[in-house]
Design a protein around this motif. Structure first.
Motif, mmCIF file in Angstrom:
data_model
loop_
_atom_site.group_PDB
_atom_site.id
_atom_site.type_symbol
_atom_site.label_atom_id
_atom_site.label_comp_id
_atom_site.label_asym_id
_atom_site.label_seq_id
_atom_site.Cartn_x
_atom_site.Cartn_y
_atom_site.Cartn_z
ATOM 1 N N VAL A 1 7.550 -6.199 -1.895
ATOM 2 C CA VAL A 1 6.714 -5.360 -1.034
ATOM 3 C C VAL A 1 5.238 -5.719 -1.244
ATOM 4 O O VAL A 1 4.464 -5.802 -0.297
ATOM 5 C CB VAL A 1 6.990 -3.856 -1.323
ATOM 6 N N ASN B 1 4.400 -9.094 0.355
ATOM 7 C CA ASN B 1 4.314 -8.899 1.798
ATOM 8 C C ASN B 1 2.996 -8.233 2.193
ATOM 9 O O ASN B 1 2.348 -8.625 3.174
ATOM 10 C CB ASN B 1 5.493 -8.062 2.294
ATOM 11 N N ALA B 2 2.571 -7.245 1.431
ATOM 12 C CA ALA B 2 1.311 -6.546 1.732
ATOM 13 C C ALA B 2 0.119 -7.496 1.620
ATOM 14 O O ALA B 2 -0.784 -7.468 2.467
ATOM 15 C CB ALA B 2 1.130 -5.356 0.793
ATOM 16 N N TRP C 1 -0.014 -9.812 4.677
ATOM 17 C CA TRP C 1 -0.583 -9.197 5.870
ATOM 18 C C TRP C 1 -2.066 -8.902 5.709
ATOM 19 O O TRP C 1 -2.832 -8.953 6.682
ATOM 20 C CB TRP C 1 0.200 -7.948 6.276
ATOM 21 N N CYS D 1 1.672 -2.027 5.522
ATOM 22 C CA CYS D 1 2.178 -2.689 4.311
ATOM 23 C C CYS D 1 1.452 -2.205 3.053
ATOM 24 O O CYS D 1 2.063 -2.052 2.001
ATOM 25 C CB CYS D 1 2.094 -4.203 4.456
ATOM 26 N N SER E 1 2.981 0.991 2.235
ATOM 27 C CA SER E 1 4.315 0.827 1.639
ATOM 28 C C SER E 1 4.214 0.494 0.148
ATOM 29 O O SER E 1 5.064 0.907 -0.642
ATOM 30 C CB SER E 1 5.127 -0.234 2.388
#
Length: 182
Positions: free
Chosen positions: A140, A143-144, A147, A166, A169
């Motif tokens: 996670v 991914n953040a 982005w 993101c 999250s």
């Protein structure tokens, strides 16, 4: 009462100071009319570097960028503080990067998160109780940061939403991770 207050304030925060500046708005309108229609649009596209085309920079985006700096120069000449435009402080574009330092910092944070993910997978046995939860948190996070890098490279409605979603999250997963490990 609160929903009415939010609706009342929505009009107040509808644009940044620079966006509301008549000089900026007029500059964008004139630039768009002079450069982004007909033959001139073809000229713009022909002269636009490939890396700018591939990252989705349009003629209107270019007008906004140039007019932002024109407006900033007028503000500075008159001794005023630099205003925000489109909710952000003005940054000098480098190649196709809207915010080069922020994009680089996000990229490096993503690389660090990815390296720690690999290190975690190689040093912690998969039979550990929190292994999958921590592994998911690492993914996670990577991914953040991905982005965040994309958003600071090219700010669009989609990249902004993905960056904020993101990042949220990561926060939610952090809370979950804290609750699970307690």
């Amino acid at each position: 009462m609160a929903p009415f207050l939010v609706l009342f304030l929505a009009g107040v925060v509808s644009a940044s100071r620079g966006d509301r500046e008549p000089v900026y708005r007029d500059c964008v309108t004139v630039c768009d009319q002079n450069n982004c229609t007909g033959f001139r649009l073809r000229d713009f596209r022909a002269q636009q570097p490939l890396y700018m085309r591939l990252t989705g920079w349009t003629c209107l985006d270019d007008c906004r960028y140039k007019c932002m700096w024109y407006t900033v120069s007028l503000y500075l000449k008159e001794g005023h503080e630099v205003p925000q435009f489109h909710g952000k402080w003005p940054f000098s574009r480098f190649l196709f990067f809207q915010e080069p330092a922020s994009a680089l910092a996000s990229f490096l944070n993503g690389v660090a998160s990815l390296l720690m993910l690999f290190r975690y997978r190689s040093s912690v046995p998969s039979s550990c109780q929190m292994y999958r939860t921590c592994l998911a948190f690492s993914m996670v996070s990577v991914n953040a940061w991905f982005w965040s890098t994309i958003f600071h490279t090219r700010d669009t409605a989609l990249t902004e939403k993905m960056d904020y979603f993101c990042a949220s999250s990561v926060i939610l997963h952090s809370i979950y991770l804290c609750c699970m490990s307690a």
